[in-house]
Design an enzyme around this catalytic site. Structure first.
Site, short mmCIF file in Angstrom:
data_model
loop_
_atom_site.label_atom_id
_atom_site.label_comp_id
_atom_site.label_asym_id
_atom_site.label_seq_id
_atom_site.Cartn_x
_atom_site.Cartn_y
_atom_site.Cartn_z
N ARG A 154 -14.52 -7.56 -8.39
CA ARG A 154 -15.71 -6.60 -8.01
C ARG A 154 -15.80 -5.29 -8.46
O ARG A 154 -16.91 -4.91 -8.90
CB ARG A 154 -15.95 -6.78 -6.59
CG ARG A 154 -16.24 -8.18 -5.86
CD ARG A 154 -16.03 -8.39 -4.71
NE ARG A 154 -14.56 -8.40 -4.31
CZ ARG A 154 -14.22 -8.98 -3.02
NH1 ARG A 154 -15.26 -9.10 -2.06
NH2 ARG A 154 -13.08 -9.11 -2.80
N ILE A 229 -6.72 2.65 -13.00
CA ILE A 229 -7.21 2.99 -11.49
C ILE A 229 -6.55 1.98 -10.61
O ILE A 229 -7.23 1.83 -9.33
CB ILE A 229 -8.74 3.10 -11.30
CG1 ILE A 229 -9.52 1.94 -12.11
CG2 ILE A 229 -9.32 4.38 -12.46
CD1 ILE A 229 -9.75 0.77 -11.12
N ARG A 231 -2.99 0.02 -9.90
CA ARG A 231 -1.63 0.24 -9.37
C ARG A 231 -0.66 0.66 -10.41
O ARG A 231 -0.59 -0.02 -11.43
CB ARG A 231 -1.04 -1.15 -8.60
CG ARG A 231 -1.87 -1.39 -7.32
CD ARG A 231 -1.26 -0.22 -6.30
NE ARG A 231 -2.11 -0.64 -5.04
CZ ARG A 231 -3.16 -0.14 -4.43
NH1 ARG A 231 -3.92 0.37 -5.28
NH2 ARG A 231 -3.73 -0.39 -3.38
N ASP A 255 -4.89 7.38 -12.52
CA ASP A 255 -5.22 7.62 -11.09
C ASP A 255 -3.99 7.16 -10.22
O ASP A 255 -4.00 7.43 -9.00
CB ASP A 255 -6.45 7.10 -10.61
CG ASP A 255 -6.85 7.59 -9.08
OD1 ASP A 255 -6.60 8.74 -8.81
OD2 ASP A 255 -7.36 6.55 -8.42
N GLU A 260 4.20 6.71 -6.18
CA GLU A 260 3.42 7.77 -5.42
C GLU A 260 4.05 8.34 -4.23
O GLU A 260 4.61 7.37 -3.59
CB GLU A 260 2.06 7.16 -5.39
CG GLU A 260 1.47 6.98 -6.77
CD GLU A 260 -0.04 6.06 -6.31
OE1 GLU A 260 -0.46 5.98 -5.47
OE2 GLU A 260 -0.48 5.70 -7.25
N HIS A 278 -4.29 9.54 -7.27
CA HIS A 278 -4.98 8.47 -6.47
C HIS A 278 -6.08 9.01 -5.54
O HIS A 278 -5.94 8.66 -4.40
CB HIS A 278 -3.87 8.04 -5.78
CG HIS A 278 -4.03 6.31 -5.35
ND1 HIS A 278 -3.18 5.58 -5.18
CD2 HIS A 278 -5.26 5.76 -5.17
CE1 HIS A 278 -3.67 4.35 -4.88
NE2 HIS A 278 -4.87 4.35 -4.83
C1 8YV Z 1 -6.77 3.87 -1.21
C2 8YV Z 1 -6.60 2.02 -3.01
O1 8YV Z 1 -6.39 5.27 -1.58
O2 8YV Z 1 -7.99 0.71 -1.62
C3 8YV Z 1 -7.15 0.75 -2.38
O3 8YV Z 1 -6.33 -0.35 -2.57
O4 8YV Z 1 -5.99 1.96 -3.65
C4 8YV Z 1 -7.28 3.34 -2.26
O5 8YV Z 1 -8.54 2.88 -2.12
C5 8YV Z 1 -5.15 3.23 -0.82
O6 8YV Z 1 -5.24 2.33 0.17
C6 8YV Z 1 -4.11 4.34 -0.43
O7 8YV Z 1 -3.00 4.19 -0.91
#
Ligand code: 8YV
Length: 312
Positions: A154, A229, A231, A255, A260, A278
């Site tokens: 999505r 964007i 992981r 990002d 992290e 992030h």
């Molecule tokens: C959040 C994200 O910042 O939704 C996710 O999986 O990576 C981001 O929206 C994350 O949950 C924080 O680590």
């Protein structure tokens, strides 16, 4: 009596306030003796709210034998042991869709910034170089270039729409081929070879660990850009760092990072990388919507209603 839930970490303030109103919250992250704290609440705690890397592992689930539901703030559930949850019949929910637009905006911002070098151009202006040395060096256009989307879910679809509006062509690779008009490549290296920008949008976790490795970056080549964007775990980070230092790829917009919030300081010296802490979903509106979905899943569960966004 309000249902009792464990909070693994401090959450977005409005979400935390709502949780504190709706539930009896046990803040395990404030406990001096974590094991004793969990033991104290084990008999009565049926829910758990978590966020990002705090996740929930099998040991935590074992410490809470009455646990029925884990509600995650975030779409990515790679820090939650899903197999352990399934085995114990624990429901896991996440916060999909509400963040698609913001994460896709971030993906495009990184793409524009790494190719057009706007952050560096601004630093150049602020340093007074414009008047002293003349215009900023020419950069690379997006229009007519190909973006290869690794993981067309999505969020990937939302990025594709935006990239097309910038005049880019789209290709993709997914574990399963989808019924879409975009050309499909059979593996990540083939996608990288056919792309000017490789956009990483896959989930994290063991199945995608270091999916973007030296072979994929070699296929992307010295004119190619990587944007991640998703992981940090999806990319072999030390290899990426070396490829950026040695200019074996043109640049990267990142990002997310492997560990992290610790980013290897060698990244800070790179002039061909754009780095963000992030912030993909980090707007008031989106974080509010994510938090509401997290709370609403817990409320639905304890009211015996259908869950809104269940993962397992
Ligand atoms: C959040 C994200 O910042 O939704 C996710 O999986 O990576 C981001 O929206 C994350 O949950 C924080 O680590």
């Amino acid at each position: 009596m309000k249902p009792e839930i464990i909070l693994t970490t401090r959450l977005f303030a409005p979400t935390q306030e709502r949780l504190e109103r709706e539930f009896q919250c046990h803040r395990v992250y404030e406990a001096k003796d974590r094991a004793a704290f969990l033991k104290e609440h084990a008999a009565t705690t049926k829910g758990l709210a978590t966020f990002g890397p705090a996740g929930a592992d099998a040991a935590l689930m074992d410490a809470l034998p009455k646990l029925e539901i884990i509600s995650n703030f975030g779409v990515g559930v790679d820090a939650i042991d899903l197999e352990a949850a399934k085995k114990r019949n624990i429901i896991v929910t996440n916060t999909p869709d509400v963040l698609n637009d913001c994460v896709a905006d971030t993906a495009m911002a990184l793409t524009v910034n790494v190719m057009r070098r706007f952050p560096q151009a601004e630093v150049y202006l602020r340093a007074g170089h414009w008047a002293a040395k003349g215009g900023y060096p020419l950069t690379t256009s997006l229009g007519g270039k190909t973006m290869g989307i690794l993981g067309l879910g999505r969020i990937g679809e939302a990025i594709a729409k935006r990239a097309q509006a910038f005049g880019m062509k789209i290709r993709y690779h997914n574990r399963n081929r989808k019924d879409v008009a975009y050309p499909y490549d059979a593996d990540p290296a083939a996608l990288a070879k056919n792309s000017d920008v490789l956009m990483v949008v896959t989930p994290g976790g063991a199945a995608t660990d270091k999916l973007v490795n030296a072979r994929v970056l070699d296929a992307l080549g010295p004119q190619g850009y990587l944007v991640n964007i998703a992981r940090g775990s999806v990319v072999d980070e030390p290899v990426l760092l070396r490829y950026l230092q040695e200019k074996k790829i043109a640049g990267a917009g990142l990002d997310v990072f492997a560990d992290e919030p610790r980013v290897p300081p060698a990244f800070f010296a790179l002039e061909n990388a754009v780095l963000l802490p992030h912030v993909g979903s980090a707007t008031e509106e989106t974080r509010t919507a994510m938090g509401n979905l997290q709370v609403d899943n817990l409320l639905a569960h304890f009211a015996g209603k259908p869950l809104l966004t269940r993962v397992v």
